[in-house]
Design an enzyme around this catalytic site. Sequence first.
Site, PDB file in Angstrom:
ATOM      1  N   HIS A   1       0.797  -1.261   0.008  1.00 34.80           N
ATOM      2  CA  HIS A   1      -0.194   0.003   0.081  1.00 34.80           C
ATOM      3  C   HIS A   1       1.026   1.315  -0.029  1.00 34.80           C
ATOM      4  O   HIS A   1       1.787   1.342   0.477  1.00 34.80           O
ATOM      5  CB  HIS A   1      -0.719  -0.056   1.283  1.00 34.80           C
ATOM      6  CG  HIS A   1      -1.883   0.859   1.054  1.00 34.80           C
ATOM      7  ND1 HIS A   1      -1.674   2.376   1.643  1.00 34.80           N
ATOM      8  CD2 HIS A   1      -3.202   1.169   0.725  1.00 34.80           C
ATOM      9  CE1 HIS A   1      -2.631   2.931   1.158  1.00 34.80           C
ATOM     10  NE2 HIS A   1      -3.741   2.321   0.925  1.00 34.80           N
TER      11      HIS A   1
ATOM     12  N   GLU B   1      -3.931   2.238  -7.151  1.00 37.18           N
ATOM     13  CA  GLU B   1      -4.305   3.203  -6.450  1.00 37.18           C
ATOM     14  C   GLU B   1      -3.383   4.422  -6.748  1.00 37.18           C
ATOM     15  O   GLU B   1      -2.192   4.450  -6.206  1.00 37.18           O
ATOM     16  CB  GLU B   1      -4.179   2.974  -5.035  1.00 37.18           C
ATOM     17  CG  GLU B   1      -5.187   1.784  -4.491  1.00 37.18           C
ATOM     18  CD  GLU B   1      -5.518   1.428  -3.180  1.00 37.18           C
ATOM     19  OE1 GLU B   1      -6.524   1.814  -2.669  1.00 37.18           O
ATOM     20  OE2 GLU B   1      -4.457   1.714  -2.306  1.00 37.18           O
TER      21      GLU B   1
HETATM   22  P1  PGA Z   1      -9.386   5.870   0.162  1.00 39.38           P
HETATM   23  O1  PGA Z   1      -8.388   5.033   0.470  1.00 39.38           O
HETATM   24  O2  PGA Z   1     -10.782   5.115  -0.469  1.00 39.38           O
HETATM   25  O3  PGA Z   1     -10.060   6.459   1.506  1.00 39.38           O
HETATM   26  O4  PGA Z   1      -9.071   6.876  -0.619  1.00 39.38           O
HETATM   27  C1  PGA Z   1      -8.117   3.849  -0.451  1.00 39.38           C
HETATM   28  C2  PGA Z   1      -6.855   3.208   0.179  1.00 39.38           C
HETATM   29  O5  PGA Z   1      -5.974   3.711   0.804  1.00 39.38           O
HETATM   30  O6  PGA Z   1      -6.771   1.882  -0.194  1.00 39.38           O
END
Ligand code: PGA
Length: 241
Positions: A92, A162
Site C-alpha cells: 500500500h 491506487e
Molecule cells: P480511500 O483509500 O478510499 O480513502 O481513498 C483507499 C486506500 O487507501 O486503499
Amino acid sequence: MKRKIFAANWKLYKNPQETKKFFTEFLIPGTDSELYFFPPALCVEQALICTQGTRVQIGLQNISEYLEGAFTGENSAQTAKTMGCSAILVGHSERRTMFLETNEQIHKKVITAIVLNLKVMLCIGETLQERESGKTEVVLQQQLEIALKGVADCSDLMIAYEPVWAIGTGKTATPKLANDTHQFIFSWLQSKGWEKTPILYGGSVKPENSQELMNQEFISGFLVGGASLNPESFARICQSL
Ligand code: PGA
C-alpha cells in the site's frame, strides 16, 4: 463475465467492538462478488468471528516478510493464516511512503504470502509528480516487475491500482484515466499470460462514483478506504454491477 471484487481497507480505524457493530449492520450483497476486509491486525480475530460461514474473506494490511523470529512489533502471515485469514494486502502506498517500504521488501512479502498459499492483493500506484512528469507507466511497470519477480503462478494474485494522489483526497481518477491505466497494467499482465488477474481501482471510491468506474472495461472492483468504514456506504459500493 467480469470477476467482481470489493475490498475494504480499514487502515488504523476501528476497535474490536466497532468491528462487531460494523458487521451487525453490514448487509452482505446477494450477488456473486468476492468480498475482502483488511481490518487493523488487532481486529482480525473479531472480524473472523463476525464473518464465519459467510463469503467474506479477512486479511492483514501488512505482514512481516519473516514467518517468525526476533522481529519486535511485526505481524506474521503464518499466524494470520492459522487464525483463518485468506488474503494479504501488500505494498500500500502508505507503507511505501510513510514506512519507507521498497519494491524489494514488497517482493519478499509477496513471496512469503504465496508460499503460505495466501491471496495477495498487491497495491501499486504513482504519485502526482510522477504522473505529471509522464512517468506513470515506468513507475507501475517497475513496481510490478520487482514485486512479482520469479512468481510463476498468478492464480492467487490481485492487483490494486491506487494513484497516490487519489487516496484519501476526495480526488478520484476519472473513469477514463483509471481505465487507461488499468489497460496498461492489463497489457503487462497479459504479456506474462496472466490476463485473468483482476485489477482493482482504489482512491476515493464512494457510492456516488463506483458504478461509473465499474462500467469501465478493465476495472474489476475496488479497494476502498474511507467509504468502507460505514456499513451502508460500503454496501452501496458493493452493489456496483
Ligand atoms: P480511500 O483509500 O478510499 O480513502 O481513498 C483507499 C486506500 O487507501 O486503499
